[in-house]
Design a protein around this motif. Structure first.
Motif, short mmCIF file in Angstrom:
data_model
loop_
_atom_site.label_atom_id
_atom_site.label_comp_id
_atom_site.label_asym_id
_atom_site.label_seq_id
_atom_site.Cartn_x
_atom_site.Cartn_y
_atom_site.Cartn_z
N LEU A 22 0.76 -1.27 -0.10
CA LEU A 22 -0.03 0.05 0.10
C LEU A 22 1.00 1.25 0.02
O LEU A 22 1.89 1.27 0.69
CB LEU A 22 -0.94 -0.08 1.25
CG LEU A 22 -1.95 -1.25 1.41
CD1 LEU A 22 -2.92 -0.75 2.53
CD2 LEU A 22 -2.70 -1.30 0.12
N ASP A 23 0.27 2.38 -0.76
CA ASP A 23 1.06 3.48 -0.81
C ASP A 23 0.53 4.35 0.49
O ASP A 23 -0.27 5.04 0.19
CB ASP A 23 1.09 4.29 -2.32
CG ASP A 23 1.70 5.52 -2.15
OD1 ASP A 23 2.65 5.68 -1.13
OD2 ASP A 23 1.66 6.24 -3.31
N LEU A 24 1.13 4.30 1.46
CA LEU A 24 0.84 4.94 2.82
C LEU A 24 1.21 6.51 2.85
O LEU A 24 0.56 7.25 3.69
CB LEU A 24 1.42 4.18 3.88
CG LEU A 24 1.03 2.89 3.99
CD1 LEU A 24 1.62 2.28 5.44
CD2 LEU A 24 -0.66 2.73 4.30
N GLU A 25 1.99 6.85 1.96
CA GLU A 25 2.40 8.26 1.83
C GLU A 25 1.53 9.06 0.95
O GLU A 25 1.52 10.19 0.94
CB GLU A 25 3.78 8.36 1.42
CG GLU A 25 4.76 7.69 2.23
CD GLU A 25 4.86 8.09 3.42
OE1 GLU A 25 5.01 9.33 3.74
OE2 GLU A 25 5.21 7.14 4.53
N SER A 26 0.66 8.56 -0.01
CA SER A 26 -0.22 9.31 -0.76
C SER A 26 -1.33 9.93 -0.06
O SER A 26 -2.09 9.03 0.59
CB SER A 26 -0.53 8.56 -1.87
OG SER A 26 -1.53 9.06 -2.84
N GLU A 27 -1.79 10.96 -0.45
CA GLU A 27 -2.85 11.62 0.13
C GLU A 27 -4.38 11.07 -0.19
O GLU A 27 -5.38 10.86 0.22
CB GLU A 27 -3.10 13.19 -0.08
CG GLU A 27 -2.03 14.04 0.66
CD GLU A 27 -2.00 15.37 0.11
OE1 GLU A 27 -2.98 15.94 -0.54
OE2 GLU A 27 -1.29 16.22 0.53
#
Length: 678
Positions: A250-255
């Motif tokens: 999962l891209d946890l940094e993307s808003e």
């Protein structure tokens, strides 16, 4: 023949089919996008093997249903040309496909093959009808749809036989082994008191009956489980390619990050196609530890439920797919209910051990485990809704870097007296990633020490990280705490890369899968092997010395295959090769072994959760081991810390301590070393 009637039937059936397919497939465009077109060569080979080759049909559970399905599948491939020919005959009585004209070598060869397949398909359909109506095995879904489809198939074959039989009688052709179906039809019609006109009428009725049946049959497929006839081959082509054991990052940094699966809209289009492609054959249930022991999870039922839900919510999903902007999409999405709690019971989602049986058994390669883990991810990361026991595990991992919550500064206490070298203190070939169980669990510490003895006896240069090692995060990820997993994984990768590690030895199959298949997502690329693989390699190279006095007494053992070693990592023979090197050991295989082995119940983070429903999974496995070893008992060998704990607990729970001993493979191998190497 009637060109107008044929054209009318084709237009009506084609229009209705296009309308139905649009209602089924357009909603998939609203689901999460995912690239499944990479590595086309591998995908094509998989399609040939599992799709057209039906590789998984005959080797799981009952053999003969798989063989019957192969017959039906082969028949439909062959008869597809016959269907095109019959449609053409509806326009022109003399129509035939190029190169398949009657009287030609190819034409006559195809005619013979077609007749053989007609009889084979009829026999297969009757066999399946017997199975559904008489024997009724547990894994078969009780529904009228299956019977109806089989009657359609039988009807298609019978009308083909009737049409060919009438044609042969009209032409005055004798019975001929080169036309078995047509000759059978002719023989039956000849035995009936029918005039030439009546026989001709049977031929006409059979022709139009066959044409109507095939058009109605095709339009029925999208309305039930037999939709897989249309979607299965594409679904196999877009399968998840190796490494299969890796969950998506999962891209946890993307808003705009999507934290798992909340509604049907959060499913990927592949997961939607999976639901459409489920054949409901029930193979996923055969050795599923949750289903076999009475837990509220059947992957077949999950697929049926999701398919019904996608059909019911097709208008809402189609509206999302048509939405021109984000606000419109969000407004349409609000009409969708959460999957966990309203579509699927929470107990269903949390029951899975992620053992992988369902995925290795599925003939169309449906991906069940990632879908459930994504639902867990949303429950943990967004809803903060998860079993109480998981909260304790998460806290222990966060604060101490291990599920037990034991002080991280005690990670190397297990080897204080062994003078095990540390990374950075000298040159080494293998980094021994001990793992949490190997460092903190009193029983597994003995296995860690046995591995050290083996490595030293073979002259292997190795080192450990000691206090710098932390949990790899397998349990956190599979329990849905992706944030915690990524924190732990990145910390380990930073340390390993800092020491320039290239080759890693693990004793836990969960560590094996995570380090080998999931750490590359964080920049960690290593050669990772399980201790059973390295031991087998050392034995093959003649590097392990043996105690001449060992093996005087025979020792009967059975081997329990860890799911994350056998199914997810494909390691089945190395442990057996290592066992074969131990003097005096006689191996008896359990009925469920290798990739068809039965789970111990600890995977998917279930090691840390209470098992409150149904029979305990570990007790089912221990009972099988006891039956295998017989009244005299013996030793259950495994090669996983979780399995060792679960099998040992099962032995104690069933009161079998006197009959059954539980050991790790490394301990047996170490026992056979010379005394000075122990």
């Amino acid at each position: 023949m009637s060109p107008w009637l044929t054209a009318l039937l084709l237009l009506a059936a084609g229009a209705f089919f296009a309308f139905t397919m649009a209602r089924r497939l357009v909603p998939l465009g609203a689901l999460r996008r995912e690239d499944r077109t990479d590595r086309p060569g591998e995908r094509l080979l998989a399609l040939l093997r599992f799709g057209f080759g039906q590789a998984r049909m005959p080797d799981r559970g009952e053999v003969w249903p798989g063989l019957l399905h192969i017959l039906l599948f082969a028949a439909f491939l062959v008869l597809a040309l016959r269907t095109v020919t019959l449609v053409g005959i509806g326009f022109d009585r003399e129509f035939h496909l190029p190169l398949l004209a009657p009287g030609g070598a190819l034409g006559d060869g195809y005619a013979f093959l077609k007749d053989v397949m007609v009889l084979a398909a009829l026999a297969a359909a009757l066999g399946f009808l017997w199975r559904r109506l008489v024997t009724k095995p547990d894994r078969v879904t009780r529904s009228g749809e299956g019977v109806l489809i089989l009657l359609f198939i039988a009807g298609l074959m019978l009308t083909e036989i009737g049409f060919e039989g009438a044609e042969r009688l009209a032409a005055g052709l004798p019975a001929d082994g080169r036309a078995p179906a047509g000759s059978l039809g002719a023989a039956v019609l000849s035995a009936l008191p029918l005039s030439a006109g009546a026989v001709a009428a049977v031929g006409v009725a059979s022709f139009w009956g066959h044409l109507v049946l095939i058009l109605v049959f095709g339009n029925l497929l999208p309305y039930g489980k037999h939709f897989h006839i249309i979607t299965a081959l594409p679904d196999v082509f877009v399968q998840r390619l190796p490494p299969r054991g890796a969950l998506r990052k999962l891209d946890l940094e993307s808003e705009s990050a999507q934290y798992g699966t909340r509604t049907a809209l959060d499913l990927s289009w592949k997961e939607g196609l999976d639901a459409y492609s489920c054949t409901e054959c029930g193979r996923c249930q055969t050795h599923c530890p949750t289903y076999v022991t009475g837990k509220p999870l059947s992957h077949k039922e999950v697929n049926r439920t999701l398919r019904r839900h996608l059909v019911e919510k097709a208008p809402e999903l189609a509206a999302v797919a048509r939405a021109a902007d984000a606000p419109s999409r969000e407004a349409a999405a609000q009409a969708l209910p959460p999957l966990v709690g309203e579509v699927l019971a929470a107990e269903t989602v949390w029951a899975c051990t992620t053992c992988g049986w369902c995925e290795t058994a599925c003939p169309v390669l449906i991906e069940n485990v990632p879908r459930l883990v994504d639902m867990r991810r949303h429950q943990v990361l967004v809803e903060s809704s998860f079993p109480d026991e998981a909260a304790r595990v998460f806290k222990n991992l966060e604060t101490q870097g291990n599920p037990w919550g034991i002080g991280s500064n005690r990670r190397a206490e297990w080897c204080e007296d062994l003078a095990v070298p540390r990374a950075g203190a000298g040159d080494f070939e293998w980094l021994f990633f001990v793992g949490c169980a190997g460092a903190f669990d009193d029983r597994q510490k003995k296995v860690s020490r046995a591995i050290v003895r083996i490595l030293r006896a073979a002259g292997v240069r190795f080192a450990i990280l000691g206090e710098e090692e932390t949990c790899n995060g397998d349990a956190a990820r599979r329990l849905g705490n992706e944030y915690l997993f990524q924190t732990l994984a990145q910390a380990n990768v930073d340390v390993l890369n800092g020491y320039g590690v290239k080759k890693i030895l693990v004793q836990c199959p969960h560590c094996l899968n995570t380090l080998r298949n999931e750490f590359p997502q964080f920049g960690g690329h290593y050669e990772v092997v399980h201790h059973s693989e390295l031991v087998a390699r050392l034995v093959a190279e003649g590097r392990l010395p043996r105690d001449a006095a060992a093996g005087a007494e025979a020792r009967t053992v059975t081997y329990h295959d860890p799911c994350y070693l056998a199914r997810w990592s494909g390691v089945t023979e190395a442990p057996r090769q290592a066992l074969a090197s131990v003097p005096g050991v006689r191996l008896r295989e359990m009925e469920r072994n290798r990739t068809q082995g039965f789970c111990c119940g600890a995977g998917g983070g279930r090691m840390w959760l209470e098992e409150k429903l149904g029979t305990r999974i570990n007790q089912d496995r221990v009972a099988e081991a006891g039956r295998t070893l017989g009244e005299a008992g013996g030793t259950v060998v495994t090669a996983c810390p979780f399995c060792l704990t679960m099998v040992r607990d099962g032995v104690n729970e069933l009161g079998q301590e006197e009959r059954l001993k539980v050991v790790d493979l490394a301990e047996l191998v170490a026992e056979g070393l010379p005394a000075e190497a122990r």
